[in-house]
Design an enzyme around this catalytic site. Structure first.
Site, PDB file in Angstrom:
ATOM      1  N   ASN A  90       0.844  -1.212   0.000  1.00 53.65           N
ATOM      2  CA  ASN A  90       0.000   0.000   0.000  1.00 53.65           C
ATOM      3  C   ASN A  90       0.870   1.249   0.000  1.00 53.65           C
ATOM      4  O   ASN A  90       0.557   2.228  -0.680  1.00 53.65           O
ATOM      5  CB  ASN A  90      -0.935  -0.007   1.208  1.00 53.65           C
ATOM      6  N   ARG A 147       4.405  -0.038  27.447  1.00 55.47           N
ATOM      7  CA  ARG A 147       3.599   0.472  26.340  1.00 55.47           C
ATOM      8  C   ARG A 147       3.513   2.007  26.366  1.00 55.47           C
ATOM      9  O   ARG A 147       3.555   2.660  25.319  1.00 55.47           O
ATOM     10  CB  ARG A 147       2.185  -0.137  26.420  1.00 55.47           C
ATOM     11  N   HIS A 153      -8.562  -0.900   5.522  1.00 56.92           N
ATOM     12  CA  HIS A 153      -8.851  -2.209   6.110  1.00 56.92           C
ATOM     13  C   HIS A 153      -9.318  -3.132   4.979  1.00 56.92           C
ATOM     14  O   HIS A 153     -10.161  -2.729   4.166  1.00 56.92           O
ATOM     15  CB  HIS A 153      -9.926  -2.090   7.204  1.00 56.92           C
TER      16      HIS A 153
END
Ligand code: GRF
Length: 202
Positions: free
Chosen positions: A14, A66, A110
């Site tokens: 992409n 995180r 998506h």
């Protein structure tokens, strides 16, 4: 001129479609300011280098937790001063702090017709495996604005792709990429760069 940062995790087909779109003029008024990967060993970074686009990798494994990773990721995005952030197969959840800071300026591709086969756990080949298991005759791809939820933001564009007899997940993935993803994402960027699309109220 729209400054675009593309975030990637894998092969980067992409990303390549976007690079080719800018080079060929099908994407106008746009500069690819940078590429960010969550994995330093991916072909996407090679593609960026070939195209002369600055690229960095910010890997979760390099941070103690995180929260530290999320801060480093946001810093890496900010450093490119983007007008638009494009998630092109980026497999890490975007921190809420970044979603808020770039509200209405993050889009994602998506590989299904949302709301089918999307949300937590639906990524890459898993999406196509689920579509084949369900027996759908039509699948496709969706470009949408990114919000805090996974694959829940306002839909920008969709394109249907037929499922064919005997399709393997890999064959279906390739068809969805060729017939939908690599067309929809460059078009969405060009539409945003030329003011034809924006998220109302942002
Ligand atoms: C694509 O199928 C995209 O829809 C999904 O992840 C895959 C990325 O492929 N989000 P690539 O890295 O662009 O080749």
């Amino acid at each position: 001129m729209l400054r675009v940062v593309v975030m990637v995790s894998g092969g980067g087909t992409n990303l390549q479609a976007i690079i080719d779109g800018v080079a060929s003029g099908t994407i106008t008024n746009t500069v690819l300011a940078g590429v960010i990967s969550n994995n330093k060993m991916v072909k996407s970074l090679e593609r960026a280098k070939q195209a002369g686009i600055p690229a960095v990798s910010v890997s979760p494994g390099e941070y103690r937790d995180r929260e530290s990773f999320n801060s480093a990721l946001l810093e890496a995005v900010d450093a490119f001063s983007p007008d638009l952030v494009v998630l092109a197969g980026f497999l890490v959840k975007i921190p809420d702090q970044m979603v808020h800071k770039y509200a209405g300026r993050i889009i994602n591709i998506h590989p299904s017709l949302i709301p089918s086969f999307c949300g937590v756990g639906f990524y890459g080949l898993k999406v196509h495996e689920s579509a084949l298991k369900r027996g759908v005759k039509i699948t496709g791809a969706t470009v949408h604005f990114v919000t805090e939820g996974m694959d829940e933001g306002p839909i920008i564009s969709q394109k249907p792709v037929p499922v064919e007899e005997g399709d393997t997940p890999e064959a279906l993935q390739k068809r969805v990429m060729e017939q939908a993803e690599w067309i929809l994402l460059p078009k969405a960027i060009d539409d945003i760069a030329n003011g034809r699309i924006s998220l109302r109220g942002k």
